[in-house]
Scaffold this motif. Structure first.
Motif, mmCIF file in Angstrom:
data_model
loop_
_atom_site.group_PDB
_atom_site.id
_atom_site.type_symbol
_atom_site.label_atom_id
_atom_site.label_comp_id
_atom_site.label_asym_id
_atom_site.label_seq_id
_atom_site.Cartn_x
_atom_site.Cartn_y
_atom_site.Cartn_z
ATOM 1 N N ILE A 45 0.851 -1.177 0.000
ATOM 2 C CA ILE A 45 0.000 0.000 0.000
ATOM 3 C C ILE A 45 0.898 1.241 0.000
ATOM 4 C CG2 ILE A 45 -0.215 -0.053 2.525
ATOM 5 C CD1 ILE A 45 -3.085 1.093 2.112
ATOM 6 N N THR A 46 0.579 2.174 -0.881
ATOM 7 C CA THR A 46 1.361 3.403 -0.948
ATOM 8 C C THR A 46 0.883 4.382 0.118
ATOM 9 O OG1 THR A 46 -0.130 4.524 -2.477
ATOM 10 C CG2 THR A 46 1.558 3.073 -3.444
ATOM 11 N N SER A 47 1.610 5.469 0.256
ATOM 12 C CA SER A 47 1.208 6.489 1.219
ATOM 13 C C SER A 47 -0.133 7.116 0.832
ATOM 14 C CB SER A 47 2.286 7.557 1.344
ATOM 15 O OG SER A 47 2.542 8.134 0.077
ATOM 16 N N GLY A 48 -0.463 7.044 -0.448
ATOM 17 C CA GLY A 48 -1.732 7.579 -0.920
ATOM 18 C C GLY A 48 -2.875 6.588 -0.880
ATOM 19 N N GLY A 49 -2.567 5.334 -0.521
ATOM 20 C CA GLY A 49 -3.617 4.339 -0.376
ATOM 21 C C GLY A 49 -3.792 3.385 -1.540
ATOM 22 N N ASP A 50 -2.954 3.475 -2.561
ATOM 23 C CA ASP A 50 -3.033 2.514 -3.665
ATOM 24 C C ASP A 50 -2.522 1.157 -3.197
ATOM 25 O OD1 ASP A 50 -2.020 5.079 -5.990
ATOM 26 O OD2 ASP A 50 -4.035 4.423 -5.436
ATOM 27 N N THR A 51 -3.222 0.105 -3.592
ATOM 28 C CA THR A 51 -2.892 -1.228 -3.106
ATOM 29 C C THR A 51 -2.569 -2.191 -4.242
ATOM 30 O OG1 THR A 51 -5.218 -1.878 -3.103
ATOM 31 C CG2 THR A 51 -4.330 -0.964 -1.059
ATOM 32 N N ASP B 68 -2.069 -12.595 -6.370
ATOM 33 C CA ASP B 68 -3.313 -13.095 -6.959
ATOM 34 C C ASP B 68 -4.061 -14.051 -6.030
ATOM 35 O OD1 ASP B 68 -2.293 -13.251 -10.475
ATOM 36 O OD2 ASP B 68 -3.077 -11.624 -9.243
ATOM 37 N N SER B 69 -3.340 -14.903 -5.348
ATOM 38 C CA SER B 69 -3.993 -15.941 -4.542
ATOM 39 C C SER B 69 -4.682 -15.405 -3.292
ATOM 40 C CB SER B 69 -2.987 -17.025 -4.155
ATOM 41 O OG SER B 69 -1.965 -16.477 -3.344
ATOM 42 N N VAL B 70 -4.448 -14.144 -2.944
ATOM 43 C CA VAL B 70 -5.098 -13.569 -1.756
ATOM 44 C C VAL B 70 -6.129 -12.508 -2.109
ATOM 45 C CG1 VAL B 70 -2.995 -14.010 -0.433
ATOM 46 C CG2 VAL B 70 -3.462 -11.689 -1.256
ATOM 47 N N LYS B 71 -6.242 -12.172 -3.379
ATOM 48 C CA LYS B 71 -7.224 -11.160 -3.791
ATOM 49 C C LYS B 71 -8.627 -11.593 -3.403
ATOM 50 C CE LYS B 71 -4.672 -9.192 -7.691
ATOM 51 N NZ LYS B 71 -4.599 -9.039 -9.163
ATOM 52 N N GLY B 72 -9.373 -10.652 -2.816
ATOM 53 C CA GLY B 72 -10.723 -10.957 -2.389
ATOM 54 C C GLY B 72 -10.805 -11.539 -0.992
ATOM 55 N N ARG B 73 -9.666 -11.946 -0.434
ATOM 56 C CA ARG B 73 -9.650 -12.510 0.923
ATOM 57 C C ARG B 73 -8.872 -11.637 1.906
ATOM 58 N NH1 ARG B 73 -7.077 -17.126 1.904
ATOM 59 N NH2 ARG B 73 -5.573 -16.914 0.191
ATOM 60 N N PHE B 74 -7.792 -11.031 1.428
ATOM 61 C CA PHE B 74 -6.944 -10.197 2.284
ATOM 62 C C PHE B 74 -7.155 -8.730 1.933
ATOM 63 C CE2 PHE B 74 -3.253 -13.422 3.085
ATOM 64 C CZ PHE B 74 -4.180 -14.358 3.502
ATOM 65 N N THR B 75 -7.050 -7.873 2.959
ATOM 66 C CA THR B 75 -7.134 -6.433 2.747
ATOM 67 C C THR B 75 -6.030 -5.742 3.521
ATOM 68 O OG1 THR B 75 -9.549 -6.541 2.523
ATOM 69 C CG2 THR B 75 -8.571 -4.388 2.963
ATOM 70 N N ILE B 76 -5.246 -4.942 2.815
ATOM 71 C CA ILE B 76 -4.185 -4.165 3.452
ATOM 72 C C ILE B 76 -4.691 -2.744 3.664
ATOM 73 C CG2 ILE B 76 -3.090 -3.497 1.264
ATOM 74 C CD1 ILE B 76 -0.375 -3.736 2.717
ATOM 75 N N SER B 77 -4.326 -2.167 4.792
ATOM 76 C CA SER B 77 -4.693 -0.784 5.090
ATOM 77 C C SER B 77 -3.603 -0.170 5.946
ATOM 78 C CB SER B 77 -6.051 -0.722 5.800
ATOM 79 O OG SER B 77 -5.999 -1.413 7.038
ATOM 80 N N LEU C 204 -3.035 -5.981 8.004
ATOM 81 C CA LEU C 204 -3.423 -6.965 7.001
ATOM 82 C C LEU C 204 -4.578 -7.778 7.580
ATOM 83 C CD1 LEU C 204 -2.724 -8.083 4.165
ATOM 84 C CD2 LEU C 204 -1.430 -9.890 5.340
ATOM 85 N N GLN C 205 -5.768 -7.530 7.054
ATOM 86 C CA GLN C 205 -6.932 -8.314 7.438
ATOM 87 C C GLN C 205 -7.001 -9.532 6.532
ATOM 88 O OE1 GLN C 205 -9.239 -7.827 9.966
ATOM 89 N NE2 GLN C 205 -10.008 -9.848 9.347
ATOM 90 N N MET C 206 -6.959 -10.704 7.131
ATOM 91 C CA MET C 206 -6.930 -11.953 6.385
ATOM 92 C C MET C 206 -8.199 -12.743 6.707
ATOM 93 S SD MET C 206 -2.931 -13.027 6.851
ATOM 94 C CE MET C 206 -3.089 -13.302 8.612
#
Length: 121
Positions: A51-57, A61-70, A80-82
């Protein structure tokens, strides 16, 4: 001195969730990208999410839709929400931060100590 301290790892059942945290502290001037990597036994370390300082993430591929970085820039912390964890997510997870300390004029990558995530029934 700059350090990254991780927390939140553990043992969970398949399908359950975990939230990892990583706080950067010390003589920090600014932080650019932050991220999470993981390394399973016998494997190379791989990028999980950034995640960039501006929030781009960006995600593996194998974690898309399951993990969220903030991140919380005010706290110099990345999360990292898993969700929907799978046995193949088992690894040591490391956080990273591309930051400039107050002692230097260039950016360097700093690493946390790693936290174990085990997904098993």
């Amino acid at each position: 001195q700059v350090q990254l301290v991780e927390s939140g790892g553990g043992l969970v059942l398949p399908g359950e969730s975990l939230r990892l945290s990583c706080a950067a502290s010390g003589s920090i001037f600014s932080i650019n990208a932050m991220g999470w990597y993981r390394q399973a036994p016998g494997n190379q370390r791989e990028l999980v999410a950034t995640i960039t300082s501006g929030g781009d993430t960006n995600y593996l591929d194998s974690v898309k839709g399951r993990f969220t970085i903030s991140r919380d820039n005010a706290k110099n912390t990345v999360y990292l929400q898993m969700n929907s964890l799978k046995p193949e997510d088992t690894a040591v997870y490391y956080c990273s931060a591309d930051l400039r300390s107050r002692s230097y004029k260039t950016y360097s990558r700093y690493w946390g100590q790693g936290t174990q995530v085990t997904v098993s029934s």
